[in-house]
Design an enzyme around this catalytic site. Structure first.
Site, PDB file in Angstrom:
ATOM      1  CE  LYS A   1      32.033  35.704  45.107  1.00 57.08           C
ATOM      2  NZ  LYS A   1      31.348  36.626  45.145  1.00 57.08           N
TER       3      LYS A   1
ATOM      4  CD  GLU B   1      38.854  32.183  45.632  1.00 58.71           C
ATOM      5  OE1 GLU B   1      37.957  31.908  44.684  1.00 58.71           O
ATOM      6  OE2 GLU B   1      39.506  33.265  45.343  1.00 58.71           O
TER       7      GLU B   1
ATOM      8  CG  HIS C   1      34.235  45.604  46.430  1.00 57.03           C
ATOM      9  ND1 HIS C   1      35.381  44.654  45.759  1.00 57.03           N
ATOM     10  CD2 HIS C   1      34.502  45.625  47.669  1.00 57.03           C
ATOM     11  CE1 HIS C   1      35.993  44.358  46.762  1.00 57.03           C
ATOM     12  NE2 HIS C   1      35.483  44.594  47.816  1.00 57.03           N
TER      13      HIS C   1
ATOM     14  NE  ARG D   1      26.087  43.701  35.075  1.00 55.29           N
ATOM     15  CZ  ARG D   1      26.920  43.405  36.122  1.00 55.29           C
ATOM     16  NH1 ARG D   1      26.714  42.149  36.585  1.00 55.29           N
ATOM     17  NH2 ARG D   1      27.951  43.971  36.512  1.00 55.29           N
TER      18      ARG D   1
HETATM   19  C1  MV4 Z   1      39.943  37.976  45.486  1.00 57.52           C
HETATM   20  C2  MV4 Z   1      40.975  39.062  45.849  1.00 57.52           C
HETATM   21  C3  MV4 Z   1      42.123  38.487  46.013  1.00 57.52           C
HETATM   22  N1  MV4 Z   1      42.273  37.050  46.282  1.00 57.52           N
HETATM   23  N2  MV4 Z   1      39.971  36.645  45.771  1.00 57.52           N
HETATM   24  C4  MV4 Z   1      36.568  41.371  45.206  1.00 57.52           C
HETATM   25  C5  MV4 Z   1      35.280  41.023  44.555  1.00 57.52           C
HETATM   26  C6  MV4 Z   1      34.801  39.803  44.158  1.00 57.52           C
HETATM   27  N3  MV4 Z   1      34.121  39.854  43.113  1.00 57.52           N
HETATM   28  C7  MV4 Z   1      36.304  39.037  43.982  1.00 57.52           C
HETATM   29  N4  MV4 Z   1      37.257  40.052  44.591  1.00 57.52           N
HETATM   30  C8  MV4 Z   1      38.490  39.843  45.151  1.00 57.52           C
HETATM   31  N5  MV4 Z   1      38.616  38.679  45.253  1.00 57.52           N
HETATM   32  C9  MV4 Z   1      41.222  36.323  46.029  1.00 57.52           C
HETATM   33  N6  MV4 Z   1      41.374  34.997  46.329  1.00 57.52           N
HETATM   34  C10 MV4 Z   1      40.589  40.489  45.788  1.00 57.52           C
HETATM   35  C11 MV4 Z   1      39.449  40.604  45.219  1.00 57.52           C
HETATM   36  C12 MV4 Z   1      39.125  41.994  45.056  1.00 57.52           C
HETATM   37  C13 MV4 Z   1      38.884  42.772  43.899  1.00 57.52           C
HETATM   38  C14 MV4 Z   1      38.729  41.926  42.825  1.00 57.52           C
HETATM   39  C15 MV4 Z   1      38.119  42.426  41.453  1.00 57.52           C
HETATM   40  C16 MV4 Z   1      38.237  43.784  41.386  1.00 57.52           C
HETATM   41  C17 MV4 Z   1      38.280  44.600  42.416  1.00 57.52           C
HETATM   42  C18 MV4 Z   1      38.730  44.155  43.758  1.00 57.52           C
HETATM   43  C19 MV4 Z   1      38.955  44.867  44.732  1.00 57.52           C
HETATM   44  C20 MV4 Z   1      39.302  44.419  46.086  1.00 57.52           C
HETATM   45  C21 MV4 Z   1      39.389  42.956  46.185  1.00 57.52           C
END
Ligand code: MV4
Length: 502
Positions: free
Chosen positions: A116, A200, A235, A292
């Site tokens: 990340k 973040e 997720h 992928r």
């Molecule tokens: C976040 C966010 C809000 N703010 N980062 C969840 C999985 C990971 N890959 C990144 N995720 C998130 N990061 C910040 N700064 C909210 C999520 C998140 C989310 C992101 C993408 C798809 C679905 C999600 C469901 C809940 C939270």
């Protein structure tokens, strides 16, 4: 081009890869565990090799067994599908070291985008927007406090090595920071054997929009539009669609160009997905690259007409992309529903058993990618995804209504499935309006939405009692003559009927 390819996967995605290979005249080798002897991918491939017992670590995750299967069958390349070893750079390197081609990115590119913090740094350098935050691990509470103040609350603590939503904590005020930092670090150490975390700015309920990209080894990268995957639960994505409803064209283009710059900067070669979060103003922020083919790739294929698996094989064998960005003209709208063997009435608990009745919907504008057939066994060993249903329409509403029609045609008996959830979601006013974000399912879905209502249950009991009184001999309801118009039950739930959907 390769003459024979081994597929290091199972289920619907292994079947999908066999289909592309068959159309290209390339031989296919399936691998399977003892639990998958009679699985569809084994029946469909040209050859099949048993690679071990049911637990994935002894079969689908065993690098030596996969390499031995490739050697013994004379396969020249390995397609990893998704999940399992698809994003494991050690596997990609081992495949290369065995003198075989990996249908995926070079291990170096996978590493550069897999972590990340490294991905954040690469994005920063390539001029791709990332969420404001730290670009290095937190080194102590004082630094965290200073950074959080600068970023502004709420902030999100993220484990550098986390994934799938694990190792994340929202901090709403300064007095929570110390305890939540320790908690997240402790969990990261336990789950990922590494306690690195960073901060973040936390975005409330973003949309999840991802760009499909494709890069060859000759320095070309293109994007094949985006997918909105906001309909997810804990997720796990449930519904994906393209184009993203209401996304402005200039935002779509900017995201696509960012994804291509990032891919080229990292030396990426393969199909890939750049994940972004999009806020209410349609500002977008890069999250990570999935190195992928993804579960939801069919919606992109439906609107672009390209076969992503064939293109993966082309670029992995050193070929040049046969088109440029201007040649990619998406048409219409596509939606995918993931059909999982899970019970949406019981917290999506996995459901196992034998499929006894199974009939797929068909007709205009539909695609079925299924990994099962009548008589197949759903075992508890692997992912619960058993099939994908994809609809295409000239516009979003046609795709949506076609999907509802197809869900009505779908017959699957023997296990519980996510189909009732999909019926609910596709008729929800927020979904109909194309106005959902990643909080939609968590905030709006409750099992009572799909369970029969208490009123319906009571009515069913009264109907059964009446039937027993009228037919004391025990004649079955199925043989009772109905009124000339047919049974009222037949029309319950149809458009126009009282309490009907839509
Ligand atoms: C976040 C966010 C809000 N703010 N980062 C969840 C999985 C990971 N890959 C990144 N995720 C998130 N990061 C910040 N700064 C909210 C999520 C998140 C989310 C992101 C993408 C798809 C679905 C999600 C469901 C809940 C939270």
């Amino acid at each position: 081009m390769f003459q024979k390819v081994l597929i290091a996967n199972r289920g619907e995605i292994a079947v999908r890869v066999v289909r592309a290979l068959r159309e290209m005249g390339i031989g296919s080798v399936a691998v399977y565990s003892e639990a998958d002897r009679r699985s569809l991918h084994v029946l469909q491939a040209d050859e099949a090799v048993c690679i071990g017992p049911a637990p994935a670590r002894d079969s689908y995750l065993s690098v030596p067994r996969l390499l031995e299967a490739a050697r013994s069958t004379g396969a020249q390349a390995i397609h990893p599908g998704y999940g399992f070893l698809s994003e494991n750079s050690d596997f990609a390197a081992a495949v290369r070291d065995a003198g075989l081609s990996f249908i995926g990115p070079p291990p170096e590119a996978m590493n550069a985008l897999g972590n990340k913090l490294l991905a954040r740094a690469a994005a920063h350098k390539a001029g791709v927007p990332v969420v404001p935050g730290l670009d290095h691990p937190v080194r102590g509470l004082d630094e965290a406090r200073a950074a959080a103040k600068e970023i502004g609350f709420p902030v999100l603590i993220k484990a550098s090595h986390g994934g799938g939503g694990k190792g994340m904590r929202v901090v709403r005020s300064e007095d929570e920071l110390g305890s939540l930092l320790e908690l997240t670090q402790g969990e990261a150490r336990a789950s990922f054997s590494n306690d690195e975390v960073y901060l973040e700015r936390y975005l409330e309920r973003p949309r999840h929009v991802e760009i499909q990209l494709l890069a060859d080894s000759h320095g070309h990268a293109v994007y094949l539009g985006e997918r909105d995957c906001s309909a997810q639960r804990r997720h796990q994505k449930l519904i994906e669609e393209t184009p993203a409803p209401g996304l402005r064209d200039e935002v779509r283009r900017a995201m696509g160009e960012c994804a291509c710059r990032l891919a080229l900067a990292a030396g990426y070669v393969n199909a890939g997905t750049a994940e972004f979060m999009v806020d209410a103003k349609q500002d977008f922020y890069f999250l990570e690259v999935n190195a992928r083919l993804q579960v939801e790739h069919p919606v992109t294929e439906m609107v672009t007409g390209f076969d992503l698996v064939k293109l993966q094989l082309l670029v992995a064998s050193g070929g040049e992309l046969p088109f440029v960005q201007a040649d990619i003209q998406p048409r219409g709208h596509a939606i995918e529903c993931r059909i999982t063997a899970e019970d949406p009435e019981r917290d999506f608990m996995p459901s196992i058993g034998k499929i006894h009745r199974f009939r797929l919907p068909s007709g205009p504008g539909l695609r079925n990618d299924a990994g099962i057939y009548p008589g197949a066994e759903i075992t508890p060993y692997y992912d619960s995804l058993v099939a994908k249903l994809i609809s295409w329409g000239r516009d979003r509403n046609e795709a949506r209504r076609r999907m509802l029609r197809a869900l009505d045609e779908y017959v699957i008996e023997g296990v519980k499935t996510s189909i009732p959830f999909h019926r609910w979601a596709l008729q929800h006013p927020a979904f109909v309006a194309g106005a959902i974000d990643t909080g939609f399912v968590g905030a709006e879905y409750h099992p009572r939405h799909i369970a029969p209502s208490p009123e319906d249950e009571a009515l069913a009991v009264r109907a059964a009692a009446l039937h027993a009184l009228l037919h004391p001999s025990g004649a079955s309801a199925a043989r009772v003559e109905g009124p000339p118009s047919g049974s009222p039950w037949k029309f319950a739930g149809r458009p126009g009927a009282a309490g009907a959907r839509r």
